[in-house]
Structures are given as C-alpha cells and as structure tokens.
Design a protein around this motif. Structure first.
Motif, PDB file in Angstrom:
ATOM      1  N   TRP A 254       0.606  -1.299   0.041  1.00 47.18           N
ATOM      2  CA  TRP A 254       0.112   0.000  -0.062  1.00 47.18           C
ATOM      3  C   TRP A 254       0.945   1.229  -0.055  1.00 47.18           C
ATOM      4  CZ3 TRP A 254      -1.764   3.642   4.060  1.00 47.18           C
ATOM      5  CH2 TRP A 254      -2.684   4.533   3.560  1.00 47.18           C
TER       6      TRP A 254
ATOM      7  N   HIS B 243       1.474   5.814   8.732  1.00 49.99           N
ATOM      8  CA  HIS B 243       0.990   4.960   7.784  1.00 49.99           C
ATOM      9  C   HIS B 243       0.195   3.594   8.419  1.00 49.99           C
ATOM     10  CE1 HIS B 243       3.325   5.946   4.272  1.00 49.99           C
ATOM     11  NE2 HIS B 243       4.576   5.921   4.852  1.00 49.99           N
TER      12      HIS B 243
ATOM     13  N   ALA C 254      -3.353   5.219   9.165  1.00 45.31           N
ATOM     14  CA  ALA C 254      -4.120   5.500   7.881  1.00 45.31           C
ATOM     15  C   ALA C 254      -4.588   4.063   7.214  1.00 45.31           C
ATOM     16  CB  ALA C 254      -3.378   6.057   6.738  1.00 45.31           C
ATOM     17  N   TYR C 255      -3.853   3.037   7.358  1.00 54.93           N
ATOM     18  CA  TYR C 255      -4.116   1.767   6.762  1.00 54.93           C
ATOM     19  C   TYR C 255      -5.336   1.189   7.642  1.00 54.93           C
ATOM     20  CZ  TYR C 255      -3.446  -3.268   5.704  1.00 54.93           C
ATOM     21  OH  TYR C 255      -3.692  -4.404   5.383  1.00 54.93           O
ATOM     22  N   ASN C 256      -5.168   1.355   9.025  1.00 61.89           N
ATOM     23  CA  ASN C 256      -6.279   0.884   9.906  1.00 61.89           C
ATOM     24  C   ASN C 256      -7.561   1.457   9.470  1.00 61.89           C
ATOM     25  OD1 ASN C 256      -4.755  -1.018  10.887  1.00 61.89           O
ATOM     26  ND2 ASN C 256      -4.046   0.030  12.729  1.00 61.89           N
TER      27      ASN C 256
ATOM     28  N   LYS D 166      -8.427   3.056   6.954  1.00 65.19           N
ATOM     29  CA  LYS D 166      -8.996   2.670   5.398  1.00 65.19           C
ATOM     30  C   LYS D 166      -9.623   1.049   5.565  1.00 65.19           C
ATOM     31  CE  LYS D 166      -6.988   1.267   1.164  1.00 65.19           C
ATOM     32  NZ  LYS D 166      -5.791   0.934   0.326  1.00 65.19           N
ATOM     33  N   ARG D 167      -9.236   0.350   6.293  1.00 65.27           N
ATOM     34  CA  ARG D 167      -9.516  -1.047   6.685  1.00 65.27           C
ATOM     35  C   ARG D 167     -11.024  -0.878   7.420  1.00 65.27           C
ATOM     36  NH1 ARG D 167      -6.360  -5.271   9.345  1.00 65.27           N
ATOM     37  NH2 ARG D 167      -8.020  -6.359   8.728  1.00 65.27           N
TER      38      ARG D 167
ATOM     39  N   ILE E 237     -13.246   1.624   7.477  1.00 64.58           N
ATOM     40  CA  ILE E 237     -14.122   2.155   6.532  1.00 64.58           C
ATOM     41  C   ILE E 237     -14.615   1.094   5.544  1.00 64.58           C
ATOM     42  CG2 ILE E 237     -14.546   3.857   4.603  1.00 64.58           C
ATOM     43  CD1 ILE E 237     -12.630   5.640   6.287  1.00 64.58           C
ATOM     44  N   ALA E 238     -13.695   0.151   5.034  1.00 64.41           N
ATOM     45  CA  ALA E 238     -14.074  -0.737   4.192  1.00 64.41           C
ATOM     46  C   ALA E 238     -15.045  -1.836   4.919  1.00 64.41           C
ATOM     47  CB  ALA E 238     -12.654  -1.395   3.666  1.00 64.41           C
TER      48      ALA E 238
ATOM     49  N   ALA F 184     -18.376   3.910   5.657  1.00 63.94           N
ATOM     50  CA  ALA F 184     -18.182   5.676   6.144  1.00 63.94           C
ATOM     51  C   ALA F 184     -19.065   6.095   7.072  1.00 63.94           C
ATOM     52  CB  ALA F 184     -17.816   6.316   4.900  1.00 63.94           C
TER      53      ALA F 184
END
Length: 53
Positions: free
Chosen positions: A8, A29, A32-34, A36-37, A39-40, A44
């Motif tokens: 990523w 990083h 942000a990765y967590n 993003k996960r 939200i997926a 949202a």
C-alpha cells in the motif's frame, strides 16, 4: 499485515532518516491503513458514527 502495508505504501524507503522520524512516519502509515480497513469493513457512515461516540 506488514506485506500488505508495504504494498500500500508502494514498497518505497522511508522519507525520513532519523529513527524518531521514521517511527512517526510508520505510525502514521499504520493509522491510515487501519482507518482505510475500518471504513471498508463498516462503511463510512458507521465508521464516522463510531468515531463520534
């Protein structure tokens, strides 16, 4: 997880050089990765509702 995170990030070197700065950069990083996960997984609106609680 670390392989996914590096993919990523673009498998690039850290932009910072000092260990303290590299640690901060990696922490951002991972955050942000967590996010993003989350939200997926939740979507949202549910994620935002959870963050407001």
């Amino acid at each position: 997880m670390f392989g996914s995170l590096k993919d990523w990030m673009g498998r690039d070197h850290f932009r910072m050089r000092k260990p303290r700065n590299v640690r901060t950069e990696m922490s951002l990083h991972i955050l942000a990765y967590n996010i993003k996960r989350a939200i997926a997984d939740l979507g949202a609106p549910a994620f935002m509702a959870t963050m407001r609680e």
